[in-house]
Design an enzyme around this catalytic site. Structure first.
Site, PDB file in Angstrom:
ATOM      1  N   GLU A 253       0.968  -1.346  -0.094  1.00 45.47           N
ATOM      2  CA  GLU A 253      -0.024  -0.244  -0.012  1.00 45.47           C
ATOM      3  C   GLU A 253       0.830   1.214   0.065  1.00 45.47           C
ATOM      4  O   GLU A 253       1.848   1.134   0.508  1.00 45.47           O
ATOM      5  CB  GLU A 253      -0.893   0.065   1.163  1.00 45.47           C
ATOM      6  CG  GLU A 253      -1.742  -1.044   1.541  1.00 45.47           C
ATOM      7  CD  GLU A 253      -2.570  -0.992   2.946  1.00 45.47           C
ATOM      8  OE1 GLU A 253      -3.355   0.092   2.944  1.00 45.47           O
ATOM      9  OE2 GLU A 253      -2.308  -1.523   3.595  1.00 45.47           O
ATOM     10  N   ASP A 272      -3.193  -7.127  11.285  1.00 44.80           N
ATOM     11  CA  ASP A 272      -3.743  -6.288  10.328  1.00 44.80           C
ATOM     12  C   ASP A 272      -4.047  -7.020   8.942  1.00 44.80           C
ATOM     13  O   ASP A 272      -5.181  -7.042   8.452  1.00 44.80           O
ATOM     14  CB  ASP A 272      -3.368  -5.051  10.167  1.00 44.80           C
ATOM     15  CG  ASP A 272      -4.315  -4.075   9.312  1.00 44.80           C
ATOM     16  OD1 ASP A 272      -5.428  -4.097   9.456  1.00 44.80           O
ATOM     17  OD2 ASP A 272      -4.018  -3.278   8.248  1.00 44.80           O
ATOM     18  N   HIS A 277      -5.894 -11.643   5.290  1.00 40.74           N
ATOM     19  CA  HIS A 277      -6.141 -11.494   4.031  1.00 40.74           C
ATOM     20  C   HIS A 277      -4.910 -12.286   3.254  1.00 40.74           C
ATOM     21  O   HIS A 277      -5.197 -13.201   2.525  1.00 40.74           O
ATOM     22  CB  HIS A 277      -5.746 -10.123   3.682  1.00 40.74           C
ATOM     23  CG  HIS A 277      -6.604  -9.056   4.072  1.00 40.74           C
ATOM     24  ND1 HIS A 277      -7.955  -9.229   4.271  1.00 40.74           N
ATOM     25  CD2 HIS A 277      -6.237  -7.720   4.443  1.00 40.74           C
ATOM     26  CE1 HIS A 277      -8.483  -8.313   4.718  1.00 40.74           C
ATOM     27  NE2 HIS A 277      -7.622  -7.191   4.780  1.00 40.74           N
ATOM     28  N   LYS A 377       2.936  -0.733   4.629  1.00 35.41           N
ATOM     29  CA  LYS A 377       2.225   0.499   4.194  1.00 35.41           C
ATOM     30  C   LYS A 377       3.339   1.583   3.915  1.00 35.41           C
ATOM     31  O   LYS A 377       4.410   1.282   4.086  1.00 35.41           O
ATOM     32  CB  LYS A 377       1.639   1.056   5.486  1.00 35.41           C
ATOM     33  CG  LYS A 377       0.314   0.386   5.952  1.00 35.41           C
ATOM     34  CD  LYS A 377      -0.407   1.062   7.147  1.00 35.41           C
ATOM     35  CE  LYS A 377      -1.705   0.347   7.522  1.00 35.41           C
ATOM     36  NZ  LYS A 377      -2.728   0.211   6.359  1.00 35.41           N
TER      37      LYS A 377
END
Ligand code: NDP
Length: 526
Positions: A253, A272, A277, A377
């Site tokens: 991301e 997370d 996922h 991230k």
């Protein structure tokens, strides 16, 4: 065996636009059951998920005529709002979507209601039940109910108890239809808390009523992994350790933690992204074919993958796992702060925002084949894809002219932003000399069918209305994923050199290629 004329005729397919008989029959079978009318109760309706995902998805389903009438949405939270205030908040959140079709919005908005609740007060849930039973302005509400928990994980157990004790989970008794509960990831923060959450869910709900949501599973391209693998005869024979060198699953991301620091400081990237996922994508890539395309048959096969995961070598963490945290940098031409400077983040935080790990599956099919899972991230690019790197040819007949090594075949399944499947292989470069050129055979998923693509939350809401649990997680898989990750989390969180484990990377610098280089330099044996 089907008669010849009933079978799909692939003909000369233009991969981008063709619709085969198989595709048509799949579309029919997925849409074949009609949902029954229902009332959707969103708990935590003043929050981010409701306005960014749930209500926009519902509105889109409504516009497509997928929601059966009469339906109502009852938003619940502590924030004081009335129906009008809630509708206005949702309209603003929908932004441009509402401008083009005001009449549609007005009709949809009339079905939105708001009811203030106190999460810790049972009488507030009893009053909600009375409201749901009595309906609005003399019009009853559908007695089939979906309770969608859009609240922070810390409130879930309490709220499930309140829903159950106030009688709202009951189904089948007089005056009630079915009752379902949707719960969002993360499911607990480790094995123990996941089991505790499940116990409280099962005190009041049966398994067929519980919908554990991981929206990744409903992305069209993710669903397509099973179709690609099991509706084509040519891939399955090479989908194993004999032909596959490695599998890389990436979810990178460019965004930072945004306004979710409170949650992220408790979670970090492993809870997370990996617990849900990444592990789901791993299972879809590695599982054996299920005996039928049915919820429990598919979920059984995923569970078998999790049972075969090699326990992570926690004594040699640094050889198999890289953790990082983003520092300040430039992303898409814009200066961005480091994680520790984000609002709500502790200035000395050791929470990882990046992880890359190497995982092995100890079974007949995958023994010895590494699976690399990477997510982070503030990366150099926003990309989610899976690459299968095949082995080199066993013997190069071209070695006299081309040398010993020929670049290997790669199959890439793009999930974002490129929703595509690409196969890279070697061809002869045109001309008199013998030289090879890698070329790519490409299938772009939505080519010519953009309108048909369904957003993940739409698909999951629709499946929940239908009671289809295929794309929702079963508790055994949740617990097996936690069993795998909890020792890693414990080892990382209790090790003495925690800060030394963290790689502090400059925001915007780690793209997929840089991650690969990093894996090669930091992990042993690659
Ligand atoms: P929010 O932080 O926006 O919280 C939702 C609502 O919960 C708030 O509006 C608030 O409403 C209520 N609330 C009650 N107690 C608290 C508290 N102590 N701190 C914060 N809020 C509280 O959550 P999201 O909407 O972002 O997420 C809801 C759930 O969905 C979470 O489990 C999250 O992990 C999950 N999720 C969210 C995604 C997203 O994109 N947002 C994506 C995937 C999953 P009020 O005060 O009015 O009662």
């Amino acid at each position: 065996m089907k008669p010849e004329d009933e079978q799909a005729d692939p003909g000369l397919l233009d991969l981008g636009t063709a619709t085969t008989g198989t595709e048509r029959s799949m579309a029919t079978s997925i849409g074949e059951k009609d949902p029954e009318s229902f009332t959707l109760v969103i708990i935590g309706a003043s929050g981010d998920l409701t306005e960014r995902k749930i209500v926009p998805a519902l509105f889109d389903l409504y516009r497509k005529g997928e929601i059966p009438a009469p339906f109502r949405v009852v938003g619940c939270a502590r924030t004081h709002l009335d129906d009008q205030g809630f509708r206005e908040k949702m309209r603003k959140a929908l932004g441009k979507k509402t401008r083009s079709s005001d009449a549609e919005w007005k009709a949809f908005a009339e079905r939105l209601h708001y009811w203030s609740i106190d999460y810790s007060d049972e009488s507030s849930f009893v009053a909600l039940g009375t409201f749901l039973n009595s309906g609005v302005q003399g019009q009853g509400m559908a007695q089939n109910r979906i309770f969608y928990l859009a609240i922070p994980p810390s409130l879930c157990e309490l709220t499930v108890g309140m829903i159950g004790r106030s009688g709202l989970a009951a189904e089948g008794t007089e005056g009630y239809g079915w009752s379902r509960i949707v719960i969002e990831k993360p499911f607990g923060r480790d094995l123990k808390s996941a089991a505790a959450l499940d116990r409280s869910l099962h005190e009041h709900f049966n398994e067929h009523q519980i919908f554990r949501m991981d929206h990744y599973l409903a992305k069209e391209t993710v669903q397509n992994i099973l179709m690609f693998r099991f509706a084509n005869a040519i891939f399955e024979p090479i989908w194993n350790r004999r032909y596959v060198d490695s599998v890389t699953i990436r979810a990178l991301e460019t965004l930072g933690v945004e306004h979710r620091a409170g949650y992220y400081e408790q979670a970090g990237v492993l809870r997370d992204m990996f617990q849900n996922h990444m592990m789901q994508l791993l299972a879809l890539m590695a599982m054996d074919p299920p005996s039928a395309f049915e919820a429990d048959r598919v979920r059984d096969e995923k569970v078998r993958v999790y049972r075969s995961l090699r326990p992570f070598p926690v004594g040699r963490l640094n050889d198999y796992l890289i953790l990082g945290q983003y520092g300040p940098g430039v992303v898409r031409g814009k200066e961005v702060p480091g994680y520790r400077e984000e609002p709500g983040v502790r200035p000395t935080s050791l929470i990882p925002t990046f992880a890359s790990m190497r995982v092995f599956i100890d079974n007949w099919r995958w023994q010895g084949t590494p699976f690399y899972l990477t997510s982070g991230k503030r990366m150099g690019e926003k990309v989610t894809n899976i690459t299968i790197q095949f082995k080199e040819v066993p013997h190069s007949v071209f070695r006299n002219v081309l040398g010993e090594h020929i670049a290997v075949n790669c199959l890439t399944m793009g999930i974002y932003p490129d929703e595509r499947i690409s196969l890279m292989f070697q061809t002869k470069h045109p001309g008199p000399r013998v030289s090879l050129t890698p070329v790519t055979m490409d299938f772009r998923y939505a080519q010519g069918q953009e309108d048909a693509l369904m957003e993940a939350y739409e698909k999951l809401l629709l499946d929940c209305m239908l009671g289809d649990q295929m794309l929702f997680l079963r508790q055994d898989s949740v617990e097996l994923c936690w069993s795998f990750l909890t020792p890693i989390l414990n080892a990382c969180e209790t090790c003495s050199d925690r800060s030394e484990m963290l790689l502090f990377y400059e925001s915007g610098t780690l793209d997929a290629e840089a991650v690969e280089r990093l894996n090669r330099t930091r992990m042993v044996g690659i």
